[in-house]
Design a protein around this motif. Structure first.
Motif, PDB file in Angstrom:
ATOM      1  N   GLU A   1       0.650  -1.049   0.141  1.00  0.00           N
ATOM      2  CA  GLU A   1       0.138   0.083   0.130  1.00  0.00           C
ATOM      3  C   GLU A   1       0.655   1.230  -0.008  1.00  0.00           C
ATOM      4  N   GLY A   2       2.024   0.938   0.215  1.00  0.00           N
ATOM      5  CA  GLY A   2       2.983   2.272   0.374  1.00  0.00           C
ATOM      6  C   GLY A   2       3.356   2.755  -1.156  1.00  0.00           C
ATOM      7  N   HIS A   3       3.872   3.955  -1.358  1.00  0.00           N
ATOM      8  CA  HIS A   3       3.967   4.792  -2.417  1.00  0.00           C
ATOM      9  C   HIS A   3       5.391   4.646  -3.089  1.00  0.00           C
ATOM     10  N   VAL A   4       6.330   3.908  -2.507  1.00  0.00           N
ATOM     11  CA  VAL A   4       7.511   3.819  -3.058  1.00  0.00           C
ATOM     12  C   VAL A   4       8.147   2.649  -3.595  1.00  0.00           C
ATOM     13  N   ILE A   5       7.153   1.697  -3.755  1.00  0.00           N
ATOM     14  CA  ILE A   5       7.471   0.356  -4.322  1.00  0.00           C
ATOM     15  C   ILE A   5       7.713   0.596  -5.560  1.00  0.00           C
ATOM     16  N   GLY A   6       8.873   0.182  -6.107  1.00  0.00           N
ATOM     17  CA  GLY A   6       9.290   0.340  -7.636  1.00  0.00           C
ATOM     18  C   GLY A   6      10.116   1.408  -7.865  1.00  0.00           C
ATOM     19  N   THR A   7      10.810   2.031  -6.836  1.00  0.00           N
ATOM     20  CA  THR A   7      11.579   3.275  -6.978  1.00  0.00           C
ATOM     21  C   THR A   7      12.844   2.591  -7.441  1.00  0.00           C
ATOM     22  N   TRP A   8      13.421   3.640  -8.230  1.00  0.00           N
ATOM     23  CA  TRP A   8      14.931   3.268  -8.952  1.00  0.00           C
ATOM     24  C   TRP A   8      15.776   4.337  -8.094  1.00  0.00           C
ATOM     25  N   THR A   9      15.403   5.633  -8.087  1.00  0.00           N
ATOM     26  CA  THR A   9      16.370   6.685  -7.532  1.00  0.00           C
ATOM     27  C   THR A   9      15.428   7.574  -6.318  1.00  0.00           C
TER      28      THR A   9
ATOM     29  N   ALA B   1      11.111  18.047   0.055  1.00  0.00           N
ATOM     30  CA  ALA B   1      10.188  16.539  -0.094  1.00  0.00           C
ATOM     31  C   ALA B   1      11.193  15.743  -0.718  1.00  0.00           C
ATOM     32  N   PHE B   2      10.815  14.490  -0.738  1.00  0.00           N
ATOM     33  CA  PHE B   2      11.517  13.530  -1.453  1.00  0.00           C
ATOM     34  C   PHE B   2      10.885  13.042  -2.570  1.00  0.00           C
ATOM     35  N   THR B   3      11.465  12.521  -3.805  1.00  0.00           N
ATOM     36  CA  THR B   3      10.948  12.179  -4.910  1.00  0.00           C
ATOM     37  C   THR B   3      11.392  10.743  -5.121  1.00  0.00           C
ATOM     38  N   PHE B   4      10.702   9.944  -5.229  1.00  0.00           N
ATOM     39  CA  PHE B   4      10.957   8.454  -5.432  1.00  0.00           C
ATOM     40  C   PHE B   4      10.545   8.185  -6.975  1.00  0.00           C
ATOM     41  N   ASP B   5      11.713   8.178  -7.651  1.00  0.00           N
ATOM     42  CA  ASP B   5      11.464   8.047  -9.253  1.00  0.00           C
ATOM     43  C   ASP B   5      11.320   6.584  -9.494  1.00  0.00           C
ATOM     44  N   LYS B   6      10.647   6.483 -10.722  1.00  0.00           N
ATOM     45  CA  LYS B   6      10.255   5.062 -10.927  1.00  0.00           C
ATOM     46  C   LYS B   6      10.651   4.637 -12.299  1.00  0.00           C
TER      47      LYS B   6
ATOM     48  N   PRO C   1       6.886   9.946 -10.370  1.00  0.00           N
ATOM     49  CA  PRO C   1       7.410   9.704  -9.306  1.00  0.00           C
ATOM     50  C   PRO C   1       6.337   9.851  -8.022  1.00  0.00           C
ATOM     51  N   ALA C   2       6.465   9.146  -6.919  1.00  0.00           N
ATOM     52  CA  ALA C   2       5.931   9.463  -5.550  1.00  0.00           C
ATOM     53  C   ALA C   2       6.548  10.784  -5.159  1.00  0.00           C
ATOM     54  N   VAL C   3       5.976  11.634  -4.413  1.00  0.00           N
ATOM     55  CA  VAL C   3       6.517  12.852  -3.706  1.00  0.00           C
ATOM     56  C   VAL C   3       6.249  12.874  -2.292  1.00  0.00           C
ATOM     57  N   ILE C   4       6.953  12.754  -1.428  1.00  0.00           N
ATOM     58  CA  ILE C   4       6.636  12.662   0.010  1.00  0.00           C
ATOM     59  C   ILE C   4       7.410  13.729   0.825  1.00  0.00           C
ATOM     60  N   ALA C   5       6.701  14.396   1.320  1.00  0.00           N
ATOM     61  CA  ALA C   5       7.495  15.803   2.311  1.00  0.00           C
ATOM     62  C   ALA C   5       8.217  15.145   3.486  1.00  0.00           C
ATOM     63  N   LEU C   6       9.018  16.055   3.949  1.00  0.00           N
ATOM     64  CA  LEU C   6       9.637  15.600   5.107  1.00  0.00           C
ATOM     65  C   LEU C   6       8.756  15.550   6.592  1.00  0.00           C
ATOM     66  N   ASP C   7       7.684  15.866   6.375  1.00  0.00           N
ATOM     67  CA  ASP C   7       6.661  15.472   7.417  1.00  0.00           C
ATOM     68  C   ASP C   7       5.742  14.226   7.101  1.00  0.00           C
ATOM     69  N   HIS C   8       6.097  13.441   6.279  1.00  0.00           N
ATOM     70  CA  HIS C   8       5.765  12.396   5.590  1.00  0.00           C
ATOM     71  C   HIS C   8       4.282  12.434   4.971  1.00  0.00           C
ATOM     72  N   THR C   9       3.934  13.657   4.742  1.00  0.00           N
ATOM     73  CA  THR C   9       2.780  14.065   4.059  1.00  0.00           C
ATOM     74  C   THR C   9       3.005  13.828   2.460  1.00  0.00           C
ATOM     75  N   VAL C  10       2.212  12.756   1.954  1.00  0.00           N
ATOM     76  CA  VAL C  10       2.256  12.428   0.543  1.00  0.00           C
ATOM     77  C   VAL C  10       1.791  13.609  -0.411  1.00  0.00           C
ATOM     78  N   LEU C  11       2.767  14.399  -0.952  1.00  0.00           N
ATOM     79  CA  LEU C  11       2.263  15.338  -1.992  1.00  0.00           C
ATOM     80  C   LEU C  11       1.875  14.837  -3.258  1.00  0.00           C
ATOM     81  N   ASP C  12       2.138  13.780  -3.750  1.00  0.00           N
ATOM     82  CA  ASP C  12       2.001  13.168  -5.076  1.00  0.00           C
ATOM     83  C   ASP C  12       2.065  11.467  -4.825  1.00  0.00           C
ATOM     84  N   ARG C  13       1.041  10.892  -5.038  1.00  0.00           N
ATOM     85  CA  ARG C  13       1.012   9.235  -4.582  1.00  0.00           C
ATOM     86  C   ARG C  13       1.941   8.709  -5.907  1.00  0.00           C
TER      87      ARG C  13
END
Length: 73
Positions: free
Chosen positions: A22-30, A39-44, A55-67
Motif C-alpha cells: 500500500e506504500g507509495h515507493v514500491i518500484g523506486t529506482w532513485t 520533499a523526497f521524490t521517489f523516481d520509478k 514519481p511519488a513525492v513525500i514531504a519531510l513530515d511524511h505528507t504524501v504530496l503526490d502518490r
C-alpha cells in the motif's frame, strides 16, 4: 542533505515499508531530495529511460504530496 533531511528520509522509508504494497515507493529506482518543496521524490523510471509511472513525492513530515502512478492513466 543535512542530518534533519536524512533522518526524515529514514522515517519516511520505515513508514513506507510498514505499509507494504500500500506504500507509495514500491518500484523506486532513485530517490531525490527537492530542497524547494522540502520533499523526497521517489523516481520509478528504470535507468532514467524507461518510465511507466510518475514519481511519488513525500514531504519531510511524511505528507504524501503526490502518490505517483501510471503516466497517461
Amino acid at each position: 542533505m543535512g542530518t534533519k533531511e536524512l533522518q526524515a528520509l529514514i522515517e519516511v522509508l520505515q513508514d513506507q515499508v510498514a505499509q507494504g504494497r500500500e506504500g507509495h515507493v514500491i518500484g523506486t529506482w532513485t530517490i531525490h531530495y527537492d530542497k524547494q518543496r522540502s520533499a523526497f521524490t521517489f523516481d520509478k523510471c528504470e535507468d532514467g529511460v524507461y518510465c511507466e509511472e510518475r514519481p511519488a513525492v513525500i514531504a519531510l513530515d511524511h505528507t504524501v504530496l503526490d502518490r505517483g502512478g501510471p503516466i497517461g492513466g
